[in-house]
Design an enzyme around this catalytic site. Structure first.
Site, PDB file in Angstrom:
ATOM      1  N   LYS A 242       0.854  -1.182   0.000  1.00  0.00           N
ATOM      2  CA  LYS A 242       0.000   0.000   0.000  1.00  0.00           C
ATOM      3  C   LYS A 242       0.895   1.239   0.000  1.00  0.00           C
ATOM      4  CE  LYS A 242      -3.984   1.576   2.847  1.00  0.00           C
ATOM      5  NZ  LYS A 242      -4.753   1.250   4.077  1.00  0.00           N
TER       6      LYS A 242
ATOM      7  N   SER B 261      -9.616   1.135   3.197  1.00  0.00           N
ATOM      8  CA  SER B 261      -8.797   1.999   2.383  1.00  0.00           C
ATOM      9  C   SER B 261      -7.721   1.264   1.584  1.00  0.00           C
ATOM     10  CB  SER B 261      -8.115   3.043   3.278  1.00  0.00           C
ATOM     11  OG  SER B 261      -7.260   2.403   4.207  1.00  0.00           O
TER      12      SER B 261
ATOM     13  N   SER C 180      -9.745  -1.486   7.332  1.00  0.00           N
ATOM     14  CA  SER C 180      -9.236  -1.156   6.000  1.00  0.00           C
ATOM     15  C   SER C 180      -8.584  -2.291   5.223  1.00  0.00           C
ATOM     16  CB  SER C 180      -8.242   0.003   6.083  1.00  0.00           C
ATOM     17  OG  SER C 180      -8.934   1.224   6.146  1.00  0.00           O
TER      18      SER C 180
END
Lengths: 490, 98, 476
Positions: free
Chosen positions: A72, A149, A173
Site C-alpha cells: 500500500k 482503504s 481497511s
C-alpha cells in the site's frame, strides 16, 4: 504462466527451479501494466527487476525468497515515491524504508508496486485517492466497491498478480476489502508488527495488516513480519514470534466460539447469514462448539461515532507535519509561512480529509474533550471490556464482515450521515472493535454469491494469533474457498 | 462544549492551516449535527463515566529506553531532498515575523 | 499604597546529551545547518519517537536536586500547534504527568535571608528548529529540532528581582554541575520566561500578568523584573491598568518593550501521545540516576569550606565547573593543601589560561605535579618567586616540577650550617646592625636578611636565614 498461485505454490516452483524470481517479477509487472482497476500508484519496475536478477540460488527454507508483492502506498519506501494517494505527498520520495519493507527485503521478497488507497488511508470506499476510484476486479461493470482503504492491494491480490500484499487497518481497511475481494485479510494484535514507516492515520488504532489468498500464506507471512523493533517502534511488542504455520492443524476440539446476536441480526443479505451458518457447521465439524451471545446494541452502535472522534482527532495531529515546508508541494504565492502552509494544505488535501481534520480538532478543544474525545475514549474502553468479557468465556468471536455481499458505489459515501439505520451502522462498523482492543482479527472467504465473494471474520484475544489463524484455517479447509482470484472467474 | 456554527468551523479550519468551500462548510455543519447528537447518546451509555479514557488498546507498559548514542544523521542532501525551496543548505520561507 | 510583586518563572534547559529526545539524531552545537537530522527530526511520515534514556536520567537528577516528587511512570502528550519552526506540527511534552512535581529550592539572599521558592513541575520535552531571519526570507535549520529540553515551572511565590535572579542562578548551577546542560543563557541553552504582576500588599488576588522574554543573562533577569515591577506600579498609581501582554527585555536600554498583546489563549489540544507506551521506572533505576549524579555545587561548597576555604573562596570556585573539577582532583591528591591549591588555581593558573583563552579542561599541569611544587615551597626548597618560575614552565609542558627546578638551577639553600657561615660573615660586615639590635631596633634583622638575599641572589631560604640572623645578633 505463474499468476494466481499462492506463496506456497510459487515457492515450490522457485525451489525446483521451474521458474526464476526474475521471470516471476517480469510476468507480474506485465500484468500490472495491463490491470484495469486503477490500483497502482507506482510500479517499481527498475528496482524490482534489478533486485530479482540478484536472486539466483533458491533458499529452500525461506518461503518468501523471490516472491513478488505490492505494498500500500502509505508504507515508506526509500527512494521510491510514496504518496499515500494524496496530492500533498504526490512527489514525496522517502529517505528510509518501513520496518516491514526492510523485513521483506531481507526475506528477498520483491516489491513490484505501490498500490492505491483512500487518501491517507482515511476512508473505506476506495474512491477518495488522488487518482480516483479503485475498482473491484470481480465487477467489470464498476458498480460495486472493493472497499478501502487498502483498495489497491486488495485488487492486485484478487487479480492474482501477486500472492500477497501489504495494507494497513485502522477501522477495517484490510479486513473489509478482503471480504469484497475474496481474500484472506489479517490484522494481527496491535504491537505484533512494527508500524515504523507506516504513515500514521490514528496510531492507537493503526495496524500493519495484509492480504493473502490462503490462511497458510497468512501464517507464514506473520512469521516474517512480526517481532520487536526497539530501534524504531517501541510500541511494538518484544514477545517472541511464534511458529504460526505449525499451529495450523484445523483441529478445534474443545474450542468455544461466540456469535454476536446483535450483529447477526443486523445482516441484510440472507446469503450472508446462510454463509455464517455454514461456517458454524464447519467449525462444529472441526470440534468446536458455537454459541450465540449478547453484546449490547447500544455499545455496538457506539463503535462508529467513537471511532470517528478518536481517529479524526489523532489524524489531525499526525498529519500536521504535512505543511509544505519540508516536503510536499509549494503552491501559489506566499508572503508568510502561514501562506505556505495554507496553500499546501488547502490544495493538498481533498475536502473529505479537511472535514475530518476539523472534526478531530474540534473534539480535542479543551472545552470539548470531556464530551467528545475523552468520552469516545471511555466508550472505547467499555466496548473493549465487553469484548474481553466474551473472550474470557470463548476462544473466538465469529462475525460477518458486513451486512451485504455487494456494496454499490451509490449506496453510501464516507460522509457522516444520519440516514443510516442502526443495523447498518452496527453491521458495517463492528470490525473496528478489533482496532479498539487491538485484537487479532482475520477475514476468511465464506461464500460466493453471483460471482461475488464475501467473508466472515474471526477475532481472538490479544497475542493469540496461532488461535486466530488455526480457526481461519479450519474454515478454509472445510469450505474449500482457498486461493480465490478473478483469474478463475475469467 | 463550544457552540459551533459556520464561523467557528471556518476559524477551526483556518487554525488547521487550510480553507474549504462554502458548500463544504455546510456539509461539515451537517456532519457536526449528526456526530454531536451521536456523542450525546454515547454520554448516556451505562457506566461511561465510571471508566478511564482508553488510549492504548490493552493494558501495556514498557521499561525500554533508548541508549543515548547518536546515529549517523541523514546527509544534508537527503534531508533536503523533498524540500521545494532551499538556499545555502537551509529551507527557505517567507520572512517569519513574531 | 504599597505593592508587592508576584513573579513566576519558566525555565527551559537544553540538554547536552549525545542524541535527541526521541530520535538518534546527534546533538551538537555550531554545526553546518541540516547535518544533524534523523528522519524523525524532520517529521518524515511514519517515523516514531523512542525516548532517550539519558534524558530521563537527567530529568530525574534535576528533579531530585529540586526536591521534587518523581513519577515512576512516564506519560507523554502532544501539544498541537502550527509554526514554522515546529516540524511535526506538535511538540511531544508532558502535560498531564510531568516527571517531577511539587519541588522547592531555597536560595540565600544578599541580606542573609533564606527564601524557599516553590516549584510546580519539571517535564521532559523537545526543542524546535532554528530560524535565521534575513531581510526578506527566513532560513530553517533542523539541527536543533528534537534536542532534549526540560522545562522547570516555579509557582508564583517569587517576590523580587533578586529572588528571581538567585533562583535562576542556582538552577543554572544545578544543571551545569549535574552535567545536564552547559547552562549558557547567552547562547540560549538555558532560556527564561518570567511572568510578572503586582498587587497591593496583603491582597490574595493576582494582578494582570505580563510575560517577559529574551532574558539572556542571570543579571538581566533581575534588571528586567525590577524594571517591570516599577513600570507596573507606576502605571497603577497613575490610574492606569496593566495590560496582559508579552514584552521583551531590551539589552540596550535595560528596559522591557512590548512585543504583542495577549489575545485568546491558544488551545493546544493536548492529548496522550499514542506512539509512546507508558514507561515504568523502577526504584533502582531512579535511585541509581540520583546516586551517580555528578556532585552538585551545594555539596562542593560544603566540602570546600570544611577543607578550610571561606564561603567567598568556595563560591568563587563554583562559578566555573571546570575549575571546580580541577580543584576536586587536587583535593584528592592532598586535602590538607586545599587552600594552597586554591591560591594557585585562582591566581597563576587562571592568569595563564586567560592569556591563552583556554579553560581548565585544557590545563596541562597535573594535580600531582602541582602538589610537588607546593611541597617544594612548603619545605623551603623553593621560594615563592622560584616556584612561580617553575610553574610557568609546567603550564607549557607538564614536566616534573623538581626536574624543572633543577634544570633552571632553582634551589633555595636550606642547609643551616652553610647559611650560618654567610650569616656570621654578613653580621661581621655590618657592626652597626649589632648596635642597633642591642638598642632594641628589630629592623636590624630584616636589614641583615636583606643583605644576605642580595649577596646570594635570593637562593637562601629566608625563614632559616631570619632565624639564624636573630640568633647571631642575640649572641653578639
Amino acid at each position: 504462466m505463474y499468476l494466481g498461485k499462492t506463496v506456497e505454490e510459487l515457492h515450490e516452483l522457485l525451489v525446483s527451479k521451474k521458474v526464476t524470481p526474475l521471470e516471476l517479477t517480469k510476468e507480474a509487472i506485465e500484468a500490472l501494466k495491463k490491470e484495469e482497476t486503477n490500483a497502482i500508484e507506482t510500479i517499481c519496475e527498475k528496482e524490482a527487476l534489478e533486485f530479482a536478477a540478484t536472486l539466483v540460488e533458491p533458499e529452500v527454507d525461506n518461503l518468501f525468497w523471490g516472491i513478488p508483492y505490492v505494498a500500500k502506498d502509505n508504507f515508506s519506501t526509500k527512494d521510491i515515491l510514496t504518496t499515500a494517494s494524496s496530492e500533498i505527498l504526490k512527489d514525496y520520495v522517502p529517505v528510509y524504508d518501513a520496518t516491514v519493507i526492510t523485513k521483506l527485503k531481507e526475506a528477498k521478497a520483491v516489491l513490484i508496486a505501490k498500490s492505491t488507497l483512500d487518501e491517507l488511508a482515511m476512508g473505506g470506499t476506495g474512491t477518495t485517492g488522488h487518482k480516483g476510484t479503485t475498482y473491484n476486479p470481480y465487477d467489470p461493470t464498476h458498480t460495486y466497491k472493493i472497499g478501502g482503504s487498502s483498495c489497491g492491494s486488495a485488487s492486485l491480490t484478487a487479480q492474482g498478480i501477486v500472492p500477497f500484499a501489504l495494507g494497513s487497518d485502522t477501522g477495517d481497511s484490510v479486513r473489509k476489502p478482503a471480504s469484497y475481494a475474496g481474500l484472506v485479510g489479517f490484522k494481527p494484535t496491535w504491537g505484533r508488527i512494527s508500524r515504523y514507516g507506516l504513515f500514521p492515520f490514528a496510531p492507537s488504532l493503526d495496524h500493519v495488516a495484509y492480504f493473502t489468498r490462503s490462511v497458510k500464506d497468512s501464517a507464514a507471512l506473520l512469521e516474517v513480519l512480526a517481532g520487536e523493533d526497539l530501534a524504531h517502534d517501541a510500541t511494538c511488542s518484544v514477545k517472541p514470534v511464534e511458529k504460526y504455520t505449525e499451529g495450523l492443524t484445523g483441529d478445534l476440539k474443545g474450542k468455544k466460539i461466540a456469535r454476536i446476536k446483535e450483529i447477526d441480526e443486523s445482516v441484510k443479505d440472507k446469503v450472508i447469514l446462510e454463509g455464517l451458518d455454514k461456517v458454524q457447521k464447519a467449525l462444529e465439524e472441526a470440534g468446536a462448539t458455537v454459541e450465540e451471545v449478547n453484546f449490547d446494541q447500544k455499545l455496538l452502535a457506539a463503535v462508529y461515532p467513537a471511532y470517528m472522534i478518536i481517529s479524526c482527532a489523532e489524524a489531525t495531529s499526525n498529519n500536521a507535519n504535512l505543511d509544505g515546508i519540508k516536503f510536499g508541494p509549494r503552491v501559489g504565492e506566499a508572503s508568510s509561512y502561514q501562506d505556505v502552509m495554507m496553500n499546501a494544505r488547502t490544495n493538498g488535501f481533498s475536502e473529505l480529509i479537511r472535514r475530518r481534520f476539523v472534526i478531530g480538532s474540534y473534539s480535542l478543544f479543551k472545552a470539548n474533550q470531556e464530551e467528545l474525545f475523552l468520552r469516545a475514549q471511555k466508550v472505547r474502553r467499555l466496548i473493549v471490556n465487553k469484548t474481553n468479557e466474551i473472550l474470557s468465556q470463548y476462544d473466538a468471536i465469529l462475525t460477518p464482515c458486513g451486512g451485504i455481499v455487494r456494496n454499490p458505489f451509490a449506496s453510501n459515501s464516507d460522509d457522516v450521515s444520519d440516514r443510516l439505520d442502526i443495523h447498518t451502522i452496527i453491521v458495517e462498523n463492528h470490525l473496528g472493535i478489533g482496532n479498539f482492543g487491538g485484537f487479532p482479527s482475520i477475514s476468511v472467504p465464506m461464500g460466493l454469491d453471483n460471482g461475488f465473494p464475501f467473508a466472515c471474520n474471526i477475532m481472538t484475544k490479544v497475542f493469540t494469533e496461532k488461535e486466530t489463524l488455526n480457526i481461519a484455517y479450519a474454515i478454509e479447509k472445510k469450505l474449500g474457498l482457498k486461493n480465490l482470484s478473478t483469474m478463475e472467474v475469467k | 462544549m463550544v457552540k459551533y456554527d459556520l464561523d467557528l468551523l471556518k476559524k477551526c479550519a483556518n487554525n488547521l492551516m487550510f480553507d474549504m468551500s462554502n458548500d463544504q462548510y455546510n456539509v461539515l455543519l451537517k456532519e457536526f449535527d449528526v456526530l454531536t447528537k451521536q456523542m450525546e447518546v454515547l454520554g448516556e451509555i451505562d457506566g461511561v463515566n465510571d471508566v478511564e479514557p482508553m488510549t492504548f488498546p490493552y493494558p501495556v507498559y514498557t521499561t525500554y529506553l533508548r541508549e543515548d548514542v547518536a546515529e549517523t544523521p541523514l546527509s544534508k542532501k537527503e534531508a533536503l531532498r523533498n524540500a521545494k525551496d532551499v538556499e545555502d543548505g537551509q529551507i527557505v520561507l517567507p520572512k517569519v515575523v513574531g | 499604597m504599597n505593592f508587592e510583586a508576584v513573579i513566576g518563572i519558566e525555565i527551559h534547559v537544553e540538554m547536552k546529551t549525545n542524541s535527541k529526545s526521541f530520535s538518534g539524531g546527534p546533538v551538537k552545537f555550531g554545526q553546518e545547518p541540516n547535518t544533524l537530522v534523523a528522519p524523525l527530526d524532520m517529521a518524515f511520515p511514519g517515523t516514531m519517537p523512542i525516548l532517550n534514556k539519558q534524558v530521563v536520567i537527567n530529568a530525574i537528577r534535576v528533579s531530585n536536586a529540586l526536591n521534587m516528587t518523581i513519577d515512576h511512570e512516564l506519560w507523554f502528550d502532544r501539544k498541537n500547534y502550527f509554526y514554522s519552526d515546529l516540524p511535526k506540527g506538535f511538540q511531544i511534552t508532558q502535560d498531564k504527568r510531568p516527571i517531577g512535581s511539587n519541588g522547592s529550592l531555597t536560595v540565600k539572599l544578599s541580606d542573609g535571608r533564606l527564601k524557599t521558592i516553590e516549584i510546580e513541575r519539571l517535564h521532559i520535552e523537545e526543542d524546535t528548529c532554528k530560524q535565521l531571519h534575513l531581510d526578506d526570507i527566513t532560513l530553517v535549520d533542523y539541527n536543533r529540532a528534537g534536542t532534549p529540553l526540560i522545562e522547570i515551572v516555579s509557582r508564583p511565590n517569587i517576590r523580587s528581582g533578586e529572588e528571581a535572579m538567585k533562583y535562576v542562578e542556582t538552577i543554572r548551577q544545578i544543571v551545569v554541575f549535574a552535567g545536564v546542560s552547559d547552562g549558557k543563557m547567552e547562547e540560549g541553552s538555558m532560556r527564561c520566561d518570567v511572568n510578572v504582576s503586582v498587587r497591593p500588599f496583603g491582597s490574595d488576588k493576582f494582578g494582570t500578568k505580563v510575560e517577559v522574554k529574551n532574558l539572556n543573562s542571570v543579571a538581566n533577569v533581575r534588571t528586567a523584573i525590577d524594571y517591570e515591577v516599577e513600570r507596573q506600579t507606576k502605571l497603577i498609581l497613575s490610574g492606569g491598568a496593566v495590560e496582559q501582554e508579552t514584552r521583551r527585555f531590551d539589552e540596550k536600554t535595560q528596559t522591557t518593550i512590548m512585543m504583542r498583546k495577549k489575545t485568546d489563549a491558544v488551545d493546544y489540544k493536548y492529548f496522550t501521545e499514542p506512539n509512546i507506551l507508558p514507561i515504568r521506572l523502577s526504584d533502582e533505576f531512579i535511585q541509581n540516576a540520583i546516586d551517580t549524579c555528578p556532585e552538585l555545587a551545594s555539596s562542593k561548597q560544603e566540602r570546600y569550606t570544611s577543607n578550610g576555604l571561606s564561603d567567598e573562596e568556595a563560591d568563587q570556585m563554583l562559578q566555573n565547573l571546570l575549575m571546580a573539577d580541577y580543584l576536586d582532583e587536587c583535593i584528592k591528591v592532598n586535602p590538607k593543601h586545599t587552600k594552597l591549591f586554591w591560591n594557585w588555581i585562582t591566581g597563576e593558573a587562571t592568569a595563564f589560561l586567560n592569556k591563552k583563552f583556554q579553560s581548565f579542561d585544557k590545563f596541562k599541569v597535573t594535580p600531582d605535579n602541582l602538589e610537588k611544587l607546593i611541597n617544594m615551597v612548603e619545605n623551603g626548597t623553593l621560594s615563592m618567586k622560584m616556584a612561580r618560575q617553575v610553574f610557568e614552565v609546567m603550564c607549557e609542558e607538564n614536566k616534573d616540577a623538581e626536574q624543572i627546578a633543577s634544570d633552571l638551577g632553582l634551589k633555595q639553600d636550606s642547609n643551616e650550617d652553610e647559611i650560618k657561615k654567610i650569616v656570621e660573615a654578613t653580621v661581621d660586615e655590618f657592626p652597626q646592625a649589632v648596635v642597633d639590635f642591642k638598642a632594641g631596633k628589630d629592623r636590624a634583622v630584616g636589614f641583615i636578611v636583606g643583605q644576605i638575599m642580595k649577596k646570594t641572589k635570593g637562593k637562601v631560604n629566608p625563614q632559616i636565614a631570619s632565624k639564624l640572623v636573630l640568633e647571631a645578633l642575640k649572641s653578639r
